[in-house]
Structure formats: structure tokens, C-alpha cells
Design an enzyme around this catalytic site. Sequence first.
Site: not given
Length: 152
Positions: A66, A69
Site C-alpha cells: 500500500c 501506507c
Amino acid sequence: MSEPKIVTCPNCGQRTRIRSAAEGFPHFPNCGKPLPWLTEAGIPDFGPVAENSPIPVLIDFWAPWCGPCRIVAPSVERLSEELAGQMKVVKVNTDLAPGLQERFGVRGIPTLVLMDGGKERDRVVGALNLNALRQWVEQRLPAAAKNQPNVK
Ligand SMILES: [Zn+2]
């Protein structure tokens, strides 16, 4: 339980181990400064690490693939240092703990969930920058915690 991490005290330079769960928030034994408390949890240890934390917890739902993230991770780490003794950060890899993702109804990551006393207080989805994230967290921490001296 994950392996204890070594952290260095910004105040006196002492190196010490940090455990993922403890009764009170951890201190550097040498000078007594609160340790920045950033750790990880999965399904087996989520209870002791997050739900039974003696101080509010910011849960960072993330995954290795991600991109956003990775963008928010340094801000989350920085806040664990700035708010040492007032807030714990628990990272949950949703790839390894889909059950927790489901239980919290996390649809997109990063999702940051602020818990206090084992209950969700609020959550934010998406990568906030450091200032926005700090403001979001500080507005939601219990008033008593906000008045404690910060560690610089
Ligand atoms: Zn120290």
C-alpha cells in the site's frame, strides 16, 4: 508476541528494549523519560497489546503493498515519539490479520483508529500529513493526557 525492539533515549542516549504489552507505559530506566511506544499486533496478541493498553492507542491498519501506507508511516512513527507516554501506536498488517480488518470494518488502507480503554474513539481513512494527523490525534486524546508534559 513480536520480538522486543531496541530504542535509544533522545534525552540520555540509553538503549533499552521495548515490549509490545505492559501494565503502565514504558520508561527509559536511566532517566525516566517515557519511551516512544510503537509496536505491532496480530490476531493472537491484539487483546493484550491494543485493547488492554494502559494509554490510548492509535492503530495503523496497513499493508506492505500500500503506497499511501508508506507515506503516512513516518508521520505515525513521529507521533509515537512526540506523544510518548500519552499514546501508543500499534501497527496491524491487514495481509496477516484479515480477521482484525473485518472486525473493524476497514475497507481502505491506511485506516487509523484511535482507541481508548479498549473502545474506538474515532478513525480516519487515508494518508494525512504530519500536521493534520497530529491535530486530529490531539483533538481526540483525553484531556488529562494532553496536559502531560511532552518529550522533546
Ligand atoms: Zn534517557
